[in-house]
Motif scaffolding. Structure first.
Motif, PDB file in Angstrom:
ATOM      1  N   LEU A 130      28.978  11.227  40.362  1.00  0.00           N
ATOM      2  CA  LEU A 130      29.750  10.430  41.321  1.00  0.00           C
ATOM      3  C   LEU A 130      29.062   9.098  41.583  1.00  0.00           C
ATOM      4  O   LEU A 130      28.926   8.662  42.733  1.00  0.00           O
ATOM      5  CB  LEU A 130      29.973  11.209  42.627  1.00  0.00           C
ATOM      6  CG  LEU A 130      30.616  12.594  42.505  1.00  0.00           C
ATOM      7  CD1 LEU A 130      30.790  13.213  43.894  1.00  0.00           C
ATOM      8  CD2 LEU A 130      31.952  12.531  41.783  1.00  0.00           C
ATOM      9  N   TRP A 167      36.932  21.018  34.576  1.00  0.00           N
ATOM     10  CA  TRP A 167      37.695  21.432  35.760  1.00  0.00           C
ATOM     11  C   TRP A 167      38.434  22.742  35.491  1.00  0.00           C
ATOM     12  O   TRP A 167      38.463  23.638  36.324  1.00  0.00           O
ATOM     13  CB  TRP A 167      38.674  20.314  36.115  1.00  0.00           C
ATOM     14  CG  TRP A 167      39.636  20.652  37.211  1.00  0.00           C
ATOM     15  CD1 TRP A 167      39.409  20.591  38.553  1.00  0.00           C
ATOM     16  CD2 TRP A 167      40.989  21.100  37.053  1.00  0.00           C
ATOM     17  NE1 TRP A 167      40.538  20.981  39.249  1.00  0.00           N
ATOM     18  CE2 TRP A 167      41.512  21.294  38.349  1.00  0.00           C
ATOM     19  CE3 TRP A 167      41.800  21.349  35.958  1.00  0.00           C
ATOM     20  CZ2 TRP A 167      42.816  21.726  38.562  1.00  0.00           C
ATOM     21  CZ3 TRP A 167      43.104  21.780  36.169  1.00  0.00           C
ATOM     22  CH2 TRP A 167      43.596  21.962  37.452  1.00  0.00           C
ATOM     23  N   TYR A 174      35.158  20.369  40.413  1.00  0.00           N
ATOM     24  CA  TYR A 174      34.973  19.017  39.863  1.00  0.00           C
ATOM     25  C   TYR A 174      36.260  18.186  39.837  1.00  0.00           C
ATOM     26  O   TYR A 174      36.341  17.202  39.109  1.00  0.00           O
ATOM     27  CB  TYR A 174      34.373  19.066  38.450  1.00  0.00           C
ATOM     28  CG  TYR A 174      33.063  19.798  38.373  1.00  0.00           C
ATOM     29  CD1 TYR A 174      31.932  19.298  39.000  1.00  0.00           C
ATOM     30  CD2 TYR A 174      32.962  21.007  37.693  1.00  0.00           C
ATOM     31  CE1 TYR A 174      30.729  19.962  38.947  1.00  0.00           C
ATOM     32  CE2 TYR A 174      31.758  21.697  37.631  1.00  0.00           C
ATOM     33  CZ  TYR A 174      30.644  21.168  38.255  1.00  0.00           C
ATOM     34  OH  TYR A 174      29.452  21.839  38.213  1.00  0.00           O
ATOM     35  N   GLU A 175      37.242  18.550  40.648  1.00  0.00           N
ATOM     36  CA  GLU A 175      38.448  17.708  40.688  1.00  0.00           C
ATOM     37  C   GLU A 175      38.110  16.310  41.196  1.00  0.00           C
ATOM     38  O   GLU A 175      38.717  15.322  40.790  1.00  0.00           O
ATOM     39  CB  GLU A 175      39.517  18.351  41.569  1.00  0.00           C
ATOM     40  CG  GLU A 175      40.845  17.614  41.552  1.00  0.00           C
ATOM     41  CD  GLU A 175      41.942  18.347  42.292  1.00  0.00           C
ATOM     42  OE1 GLU A 175      43.057  17.798  42.374  1.00  0.00           O
ATOM     43  OE2 GLU A 175      41.683  19.462  42.786  1.00  0.00           O
ATOM     44  N   GLU A 176      37.118  16.229  42.099  1.00  0.00           N
ATOM     45  CA  GLU A 176      36.722  14.926  42.622  1.00  0.00           C
ATOM     46  C   GLU A 176      36.158  14.026  41.528  1.00  0.00           C
ATOM     47  O   GLU A 176      36.281  12.796  41.580  1.00  0.00           O
ATOM     48  CB  GLU A 176      35.701  15.093  43.758  1.00  0.00           C
ATOM     49  CG  GLU A 176      34.293  15.520  43.321  1.00  0.00           C
ATOM     50  CD  GLU A 176      34.157  16.991  42.983  1.00  0.00           C
ATOM     51  OE1 GLU A 176      33.049  17.424  42.657  1.00  0.00           O
ATOM     52  OE2 GLU A 176      35.172  17.718  43.053  1.00  0.00           O
ATOM     53  N   HIS A 179      39.116  12.415  39.697  1.00  0.00           N
ATOM     54  CA  HIS A 179      39.745  11.387  40.513  1.00  0.00           C
ATOM     55  C   HIS A 179      38.895  10.119  40.539  1.00  0.00           C
ATOM     56  O   HIS A 179      39.433   9.001  40.419  1.00  0.00           O
ATOM     57  CB  HIS A 179      39.971  11.906  41.935  1.00  0.00           C
ATOM     58  CG  HIS A 179      41.184  12.777  42.070  1.00  0.00           C
ATOM     59  ND1 HIS A 179      42.353  12.352  42.670  1.00  0.00           N
ATOM     60  CD2 HIS A 179      41.425  14.043  41.651  1.00  0.00           C
ATOM     61  CE1 HIS A 179      43.253  13.319  42.634  1.00  0.00           C
ATOM     62  NE2 HIS A 179      42.709  14.357  42.026  1.00  0.00           N
ATOM     63  N   LEU A 180      37.592  10.269  40.713  1.00  0.00           N
ATOM     64  CA  LEU A 180      36.724   9.092  40.767  1.00  0.00           C
ATOM     65  C   LEU A 180      36.720   8.358  39.434  1.00  0.00           C
ATOM     66  O   LEU A 180      36.842   7.123  39.389  1.00  0.00           O
ATOM     67  CB  LEU A 180      35.297   9.509  41.138  1.00  0.00           C
ATOM     68  CG  LEU A 180      34.316   8.334  41.319  1.00  0.00           C
ATOM     69  CD1 LEU A 180      34.627   7.576  42.597  1.00  0.00           C
ATOM     70  CD2 LEU A 180      32.870   8.818  41.325  1.00  0.00           C
TER      71      LEU A 180
END
Length: 349
Positions: A130, A167, A174-176, A179-180
């Protein structure tokens, strides 16, 4: 010494190359060198550092350990003690081949597979950490170095697929990350092309997701690739309602319309036919758009008379042909006067 490759005396990777392959900023690598003593050993002569295979393996090990949540100082200590065998982690330059476990992502656009594999790994690592700064730097670099189409096809899309598989195989964790990464890809795409020139465009392309479709990223790539080639576009993004799409086509008179559908559930043949049948302009010189059905949602739902490109390169070719034909014919978009409610022009019937 020139340092052209790892095998030459004085060769190896620069700090920038190491950072790119690890998916971190060069300042982060320099900080690790300064704080934890993980720099090239021994130092080579000359002004710049060069990283050997052993140096890279040690730093790669530390980078991997930090993604598990270990503090950098502890990760550095373990990396010094437990560096992986060099044969498994040798960094390759352009033209180098990888072992049997390599994914040959470079075959389609001709990028060396070793470099593509390393760039994908670096980008994926930055996403899983991230790390927004590293993502921006890496994405800008790969687009600048390889061009937008090759960067998408060879590096960005495979990395997104890796994240998606992670995912799917970890109980939807780890969906975030996905998206990032997607958000930063869109930002990099928009930064990669110059702003549209002022004034009314000539033959333009209208791009939109069909109603109910929210997966815009591939359409963002196509929009950026068209803009990169100096082709005027109007991008309407996700989930454009039917009447809004019809009104946009009627008002702008595009040479071509691209309708994106990720899912078969959203791909609408009647909508595509309705847009393709729309006409505008003065009586006796009416015009219609070339309609392209884009995305996997249209698979097996080909519409007679409409083009369905199989990929980004094919879509670019088709759109350039449509816009070029309109330009050669002197076809300039003519904004129709507001039609009475219920008229054929307004409804696209």
């Amino acid at each position: 010494m020139t340092g052209d490759g790892p095998g030459r005396q004085g060769g190896g990777l620069t700090t920038g190359e190491v950072a790119r392959r690890l998916g971190v900023a060069p300042t982060t690598v320099r900080s690790w060198v300064r704080r934890y003593g993980l720099g090239p050993v021994p130092h080579t002569g000359g002004k710049h550092r060069r990283w050997t295979s052993e140096d890279f393996a040690r730093l790669e090990r530390m980078c991997a350990l930090t993604t598990t949540g270990l503090p950098p100082s502890e990760a550095a200590r373990l990396a010094r003690e437990q560096a992986a065998p060099v044969a498994e982690r040798t960094p390759q330059r352009s033209g180098a081949t990888q072992g049997s476990g390599a994914t040959h992502l470079g075959a389609r656009a001709g990028l060396p597979s070793g470099d593509v594999r390393q760039e994908c790994r670096g980008l994926a690592r930055a996403a899983f950490r991230l790390d927004p700064c590293a993502l921006d730097e890496l994405l800008t670099s790969v687009i600048t170095d390889h061009g937008l189409v090759a960067a998408w096809t060879e590096v960005i899309m495979p990395t997104l697929q890796v994240v998606g598989r992670k995912w799917a195989t970890t109980g939807e964790k780890y969906e975030e990350v996905e998206h990032l990464l997607s958000w930063h890809v869109v930002g990099a795409l928009r930064r990669s092309v110059p702003p549209a020139p002022a004034g009314r465009p000539a033959a333009t392309t209208l791009l939109a997701c069909v109603p109910g479709e929210n997966h815009t990223l591939p359409l963002e790539v196509l929009a950026a690739a068209l803009a990169e080639r100096g082709m005027p576009i109007r991008m309407f993004g996700a989930d454009l309602p039917v009447e809004a799409l019809v009104e946009a086509v009627h008002r702008t008179g595009p040479a071509a319309v691209g309708l994106w559908a990720q899912s078969r559930a959203t791909a609408s043949g009647p909508l595509a036919r309705r847009v393709a049948a729309m006409e505008w302009g003065v009586r006796g010189a009416r015009r219609r758009p070339v309609v392209l059905t884009l995305g996997p949602g249209w698979a097996g739902k080909a519409e007679p008379g409409l083009q369905c490109p199989s990929g980004l390169a094919e879509a670019l070719t088709a759109l350039r042909s449509a816009v070029g034909a309109a330009g050669r014919a002197g076809d300039r978009p003519v904004r129709a006067e507001a039609a009475p409610e219920g008229s054929g022009a307004a409804s696209g019937a």
